[in-house]
Motif scaffolding. Sequence first.
Motif, PDB file in Angstrom:
ATOM      1  N   LEU A 260       0.867  -1.231   0.084  1.00  0.00           N
ATOM      2  CA  LEU A 260       0.028   0.065  -0.043  1.00  0.00           C
ATOM      3  C   LEU A 260       1.053   1.056   0.217  1.00  0.00           C
ATOM      4  CD1 LEU A 260      -2.758  -0.852   2.756  1.00  0.00           C
ATOM      5  CD2 LEU A 260      -3.002  -1.255   0.348  1.00  0.00           C
ATOM      6  N   THR A 261       0.367   2.344  -0.453  1.00  0.00           N
ATOM      7  CA  THR A 261       1.040   3.693  -0.414  1.00  0.00           C
ATOM      8  C   THR A 261       0.655   4.060   1.372  1.00  0.00           C
ATOM      9  OG1 THR A 261      -0.698   4.846  -0.851  1.00  0.00           O
ATOM     10  CG2 THR A 261       0.591   4.229  -2.610  1.00  0.00           C
ATOM     11  N   SER A 262       1.466   5.220   1.679  1.00  0.00           N
ATOM     12  CA  SER A 262       1.296   5.656   3.058  1.00  0.00           C
ATOM     13  C   SER A 262      -0.100   6.294   3.111  1.00  0.00           C
ATOM     14  CB  SER A 262       2.415   6.728   3.248  1.00  0.00           C
ATOM     15  OG  SER A 262       2.415   7.552   2.482  1.00  0.00           O
ATOM     16  N   LEU A 266      -3.080   5.418   5.726  1.00  0.00           N
ATOM     17  CA  LEU A 266      -3.792   6.362   6.729  1.00  0.00           C
ATOM     18  C   LEU A 266      -5.129   6.564   6.363  1.00  0.00           C
ATOM     19  CD1 LEU A 266      -1.152   9.189   6.613  1.00  0.00           C
ATOM     20  CD2 LEU A 266      -1.546   7.402   8.362  1.00  0.00           C
ATOM     21  N   ASP A 267      -5.584   6.473   5.106  1.00  0.00           N
ATOM     22  CA  ASP A 267      -7.241   6.509   4.954  1.00  0.00           C
ATOM     23  C   ASP A 267      -7.918   5.316   5.674  1.00  0.00           C
ATOM     24  OD1 ASP A 267      -6.798   8.886   3.652  1.00  0.00           O
ATOM     25  OD2 ASP A 267      -6.873   8.076   1.626  1.00  0.00           O
ATOM     26  N   ALA A 268      -7.343   4.235   5.413  1.00  0.00           N
ATOM     27  CA  ALA A 268      -7.737   2.818   5.635  1.00  0.00           C
ATOM     28  C   ALA A 268      -7.983   2.896   7.394  1.00  0.00           C
ATOM     29  CB  ALA A 268      -6.936   1.583   5.250  1.00  0.00           C
ATOM     30  N   VAL A 269      -6.929   3.434   8.000  1.00  0.00           N
ATOM     31  CA  VAL A 269      -7.143   3.236   9.467  1.00  0.00           C
ATOM     32  C   VAL A 269      -8.097   4.261  10.008  1.00  0.00           C
ATOM     33  CG1 VAL A 269      -5.623   4.134  11.549  1.00  0.00           C
ATOM     34  CG2 VAL A 269      -4.551   2.566   9.831  1.00  0.00           C
ATOM     35  N   ARG A 270      -8.187   5.547   9.343  1.00  0.00           N
ATOM     36  CA  ARG A 270      -9.100   6.341   9.829  1.00  0.00           C
ATOM     37  C   ARG A 270     -10.503   5.694   9.493  1.00  0.00           C
ATOM     38  NH1 ARG A 270      -9.275  10.863   5.726  1.00  0.00           N
ATOM     39  NH2 ARG A 270      -7.269  11.709   6.827  1.00  0.00           N
ATOM     40  N   LEU A 299       5.408   8.106   9.589  1.00  0.00           N
ATOM     41  CA  LEU A 299       4.377   7.350   9.277  1.00  0.00           C
ATOM     42  C   LEU A 299       3.556   6.579  10.368  1.00  0.00           C
ATOM     43  CD1 LEU A 299       2.317   6.385   7.000  1.00  0.00           C
ATOM     44  CD2 LEU A 299       3.939   4.391   6.506  1.00  0.00           C
ATOM     45  N   ALA A 300       4.315   5.963  11.291  1.00  0.00           N
ATOM     46  CA  ALA A 300       3.915   5.136  12.325  1.00  0.00           C
ATOM     47  C   ALA A 300       3.045   6.282  13.394  1.00  0.00           C
ATOM     48  CB  ALA A 300       4.715   4.434  13.173  1.00  0.00           C
ATOM     49  N   ASN A 301       3.936   7.392  13.543  1.00  0.00           N
ATOM     50  CA  ASN A 301       3.152   8.350  14.404  1.00  0.00           C
ATOM     51  C   ASN A 301       1.876   8.806  13.896  1.00  0.00           C
ATOM     52  OD1 ASN A 301       2.795  11.536  14.926  1.00  0.00           O
ATOM     53  ND2 ASN A 301       4.168  10.787  16.529  1.00  0.00           N
ATOM     54  N   ARG A 302       1.893   8.880  12.588  1.00  0.00           N
ATOM     55  CA  ARG A 302       0.571   9.520  11.750  1.00  0.00           C
ATOM     56  C   ARG A 302      -0.487   8.403  12.036  1.00  0.00           C
ATOM     57  NH1 ARG A 302       2.945  13.891  13.371  1.00  0.00           N
ATOM     58  NH2 ARG A 302       2.570  15.576  12.001  1.00  0.00           N
ATOM     59  N   VAL A 303      -0.084   7.234  11.900  1.00  0.00           N
ATOM     60  CA  VAL A 303      -1.210   6.058  11.894  1.00  0.00           C
ATOM     61  C   VAL A 303      -1.766   6.218  13.371  1.00  0.00           C
ATOM     62  CG1 VAL A 303      -1.192   3.604  12.386  1.00  0.00           C
ATOM     63  CG2 VAL A 303       0.014   4.493  10.291  1.00  0.00           C
ATOM     64  N   VAL A 304      -1.017   6.303  14.493  1.00  0.00           N
ATOM     65  CA  VAL A 304      -1.478   6.555  15.723  1.00  0.00           C
ATOM     66  C   VAL A 304      -2.599   7.709  15.896  1.00  0.00           C
ATOM     67  CG1 VAL A 304      -1.003   6.916  18.159  1.00  0.00           C
ATOM     68  CG2 VAL A 304       0.422   5.384  16.772  1.00  0.00           C
ATOM     69  N   LEU A 305      -1.760   8.849  15.221  1.00  0.00           N
ATOM     70  CA  LEU A 305      -2.976  10.061  15.140  1.00  0.00           C
ATOM     71  C   LEU A 305      -4.075  10.040  14.397  1.00  0.00           C
ATOM     72  CD1 LEU A 305      -0.260  12.953  15.068  1.00  0.00           C
ATOM     73  CD2 LEU A 305      -2.037  12.445  17.018  1.00  0.00           C
ATOM     74  N   GLU A 306      -4.060   9.341  13.267  1.00  0.00           N
ATOM     75  CA  GLU A 306      -5.334   9.014  12.517  1.00  0.00           C
ATOM     76  C   GLU A 306      -6.254   8.185  13.465  1.00  0.00           C
ATOM     77  OE1 GLU A 306      -6.481  10.339   9.695  1.00  0.00           O
ATOM     78  OE2 GLU A 306      -4.650  11.501   9.057  1.00  0.00           O
TER      79      GLU A 306
END
Length: 330
Positions: A260-262, A266-270, A299-306
């Motif tokens: 996947l792209t980043s 992020l969209d999927a986690v959201r 990226l991982a930081n933003r996964v948590v934030l999303e």
Amino acid sequence: MTRYGPMYGPDITFLGVPPCDLTELPDADVVIIGAPFDGGTSHRPGTRFGPGAIRQACYLAHDGSRPSLALRVDPLQDLRVYDAGDVEMFSGDAAGSVRKLEEAVYAVAATGAIPVILGGDHTIAWPDATGVARQLGYGRVSLVHFDAHADTGDTEFGSLVGHGQPMRRLIESGAVRGDRFLQLGLRGYWPGPATLDWMAQQRMRSYEMTEIVARGLDECLSEAFTIATDDCDGVFLSVDVDVVDPGMAPGTGTPEPGGLTSRQLLDAVRRCCYELPVVGVDVVEVSPPYDHAEITAYLANRVVLEALSAIARRRRGDPWDPRQPLLQGR
């Protein structure tokens, strides 16, 4: 069980949220736990340094506030988020380490808060999801799993504990049902036919990248969500950063091209955390020694934030339309 602080590096919390002690947990919505363990790694090590890297990977002030442009919430303010530090996990004692992590996750889940665990290699998904299942009930938690690898091996180097086996351990123990186990992003050349046969016997649903490309990620997610919410009381989300193409997430132990792209992750986690009753999250396999310019840690930081932003927006109870212009109504 005390707040140990960090196993490695400075004592920082996730983007400056308040610290807490696992022996005296506050009235929290979310508690972050570090799991600095790479004793189950089969290839490139270094994920023991992942929790620290994820906590601090941001160019903004570490002030306990992060307004989301997309979701119009501030997850670190709208939710009561605390950081309990790292569980002490000695890589030479895999069995003891996973026991301690399970107890920490269970302590958080028992209060009604959502545990968010920063890995560490994917071994930790076994104690993470088990700790939540102990609170909600074995077989009552489904699992949505983003990964390049199925992680359903039986033994690795003679051990039942490792980052290639946590999903088998979860299903064999009964903590998570095989027919409520959804995997997205698989690709490459492992596992082999015998393991795939075992997965089919458990009625797992695994979306390989060719299927995701052919059908579209959104369609696959919608189908997975229908399965995940059937006859279960909550969803555990497990995100291995190697689900993303290594061109966008190089700092990981077992990189597999073609992911996947980043943006897609992020969209999927959201979507997962906005549409599903998420009761636990882990983000794993960030290996800072193999990272470049902190790409993977960011990226991982933003996964948590999303994830946190979507949970906060879901709790607000009003609908969210991703097509809404940013400045509409301002």
